[in-house]
Design an enzyme around this catalytic site. Structure first.
Site, PDB file in Angstrom:
ATOM      1  N   HIS A 479      20.262  36.922  90.642  1.00 20.08           N
ATOM      2  CA  HIS A 479      19.818  35.966  89.631  1.00 20.08           C
ATOM      3  C   HIS A 479      18.430  36.304  89.071  1.00 20.08           C
ATOM      4  CE1 HIS A 479      20.753  32.556  87.318  1.00 20.08           C
ATOM      5  NE2 HIS A 479      21.348  31.831  88.254  1.00 20.08           N
ATOM      6  N   ASP A 483      21.268  36.257  84.266  1.00 19.36           N
ATOM      7  CA  ASP A 483      21.417  34.808  84.119  1.00 19.36           C
ATOM      8  C   ASP A 483      22.890  34.427  84.158  1.00 19.36           C
ATOM      9  OD1 ASP A 483      18.693  34.337  83.839  1.00 19.36           O
ATOM     10  OD2 ASP A 483      18.755  34.766  81.696  1.00 19.36           O
TER      11      ASP A 483
END
Length: 506
Positions: A479, A483
């Protein structure tokens, strides 16, 4: 004119190195690029090749001394130059001659390997690329080919001994060269992770029968507290093989832990039942890497259902013709690999990796394909997958998987992947939530293919129920770089490529 031999820089952050072994002594002739000495840094152990051909006329630093990078550690003079050989004390053991055979690195994070079997004995002739010995690491068992043709002149490291990568394990010389086997006590300067005494003490004697096993089997038994008297050997004359001990450890039976006998009595150790078995070294290292990956990357996962009916029908219709023309069976994995490559080309962030505070966008897609083996897992790599046709992808997948299962992979074929596919549905699972293969940013787990009722809507909004072949695919991603929107776009493109497949197979 003389050529200086310097301590090389093995990485941007490395400023010094320790000379662990000189492979030549002062006065010896050396060829350009021939291994000259071994060094150890805080990150890597390596053999350093000679910068020029000639005579090693000076050794400025003995073994065990740490010096800064670019420091002159020795001098090589040309053949015609007169020079008095000068050597530092304790400069090390000269190789028996010929070409050194070294322990290869089977992956970026692997630093040692165990020699499980020599396929040739000293005095045997060996052809270049012919299998020479077998090794075992925490990730893979593999056959290692001979680097040159010639006579196996010397076995430096015997079976069952673990050594660091780039350590010299044998020597190949010219025809007619004699040979001998060096025992661990004879291996001056060789880095070993076990010893003769440790191997001998790991045996559990049983007066009822003679226990035949290799040092590797005894080490596995010692690490797992197994009494070898309880393991059935399937090898020659009842010899316990590596497969025998691993099968015993994997069985649901209660294992036997060997308890040390009190020193004062001198009595034989007695086995006591128990179900608490220490993790093997392999499991320990794998566990450490999984924990490291989870600690390094904030993992997120997204699961998409893929309608594979179009692919399933196409495969069933074309599989005989495909195998006839290409020589390989038509499986689902090439379709998945091709769709993943298409999606990676459109969304390169999924193929990227983090380097410090920067993101490395890789120029090529080096596709890792996880292959499950009876003794573990390995991820061979299809390099420059974006340049391959469907047939080339199919052949590469079949070739790498086949050689992985028969221990034929070369070390470089298991390193450098930028994105990994893992078939978690091969054993019937719905889907898996994979852990990222560092330093990549994403990994795609393929779930099991199964038929189920699906609601279909036509252009006018009419709904019908049909039986479709579907798979659940889970993308695990870092992450920090990817995204949720990027992961969704990637998976939608991956899904579209499979559900609307219109590419020719041949």
């Amino acid at each position: 004119m003389p050529t200086d031999v310097i301590m090389p820089q093995m990485g941007e952050s490395i400023v010094e190195g320790t000379i662990t072994k000189w492979l030549k002594k002062a006065g010896d002739r050396v060829e350009k690029d021939e291994p000259l000495f071994e060094i150890s840094t805080d990150k890597v152990d390596a053999e350093i090749p000679a910068p020029a051909a000639g005579v090693l006329t000076a050794i400025h630093f003995p073994e065990g001394v740490t010096v800064g990078i670019n420091t002159v550690v020795g001098v090589i003079s040309g053949d015609g130059e007169a020079a008095t050989p000068v050597r530092a004390e304790s400069s090390g053991r000269q190789a028996a001659g010929g070409i050194s055979v070294v322990m290869p690195q089977m992956g970026e994070s692997i630093f040692e390997g165990t020699i499980t079997k020599w396929l040739k004995k000293p005095g045997d002739h060996v052809e270049k690329d012919e299998p020479l010995f077998e090794i075992s690491t925490d990730k893979v068992d593999a056959e290692i080919p001979a680097p040159v043709s010639g006579i196996l002149q010397e076995i430096v490291v015997p079976e069952g001994v673990t050594v660091q990568i780039n350590a010299v394990v044998g020597v190949i010389g010219g025809p007619g060269t004699g040979g001998r086997i060096s025992t661990p006590e004879m291996q001056t300067g060789t880095s070993l992770s076990s010893s003769s005494s440790a191997q001998a003490s790991s045996e559990a004697p049983d007066p009822s029968r003679e226990i035949r096993s290799s040092p590797l089997v005894r080490r596995i038994a010692s690490e797992n507290k197994v009494n070898l008297a309880l393991v059935t050997g399937t090898g020659s004359n009842g010899r316990i093989t590596k497969e025998d001990i691993l099968q015993y450890l994997a069985s649901p039976k209660v294992h036997t832990v060997v308890s040390p006998a009190p020193a004062s009595t001198g009595s034989q150790a007695l086995p006591v039942p128990g179900d608490l078995v220490p993790m093997s070294k392999m499991r320990t290292i794998i566990g450490q890497r999984m924990v490291q990956s989870l600690q390094t990357s904030p993992h997120a996962h997204t699961v998409y259902k893929i309608d594979m009916t179009r692919i399933a029908r196409l495969r069933e219709r074309e599989k005989k013709n495909f195998e006839h023309h290409t020589g390989v069976k038509l499986t689902f994995m090439p379709f998945i690999a091709a769709a993943a490559v298409d999606a990676l080309r459109k969304f390169p962030i999924v193929n990227a990796s983090i380097e410090g505070d920067s993101i490395r966008y890789h120029q090529n897609i080096h596709l890792g394909i996880a292959v499950a083996l009876e003794w573990g897992l390995i991820v061979p790599v299809i390099r420059q997958a974006e340049q391959r046709s469907f047939v080339e992808l199919s052949r590469a997948i079949a070739d790498l998987a086949g050689r992985a299962r028969t221990k034929k992979l070369m070390p470089e074929e298991t390193a450098g992947s930028t994105f990994t596919l893992t078939n978690s549905g091969a054993f019937g699972g719905e889907f898996g939530m994979p852990i990222i293969n560092q330093p990549e940013s994403a990994i795609l787990a393929i779930g099991g293919l199964r038929k189920e009722p699906v609601v279909l809507s036509d252009a006018e909004g009419n709904d019908t129920i049909a039986i479709r072949s579907v798979q659940l695919c889970c993308l695990g991603f870092d992450h920090r770089t990817i995204d949720g929107a990027d992961s969704g776009k990637f998976m939608l493109e991956f899904k579209r490529a499979l559900e609307t497949w219109d590419r020719k197979l041949i």
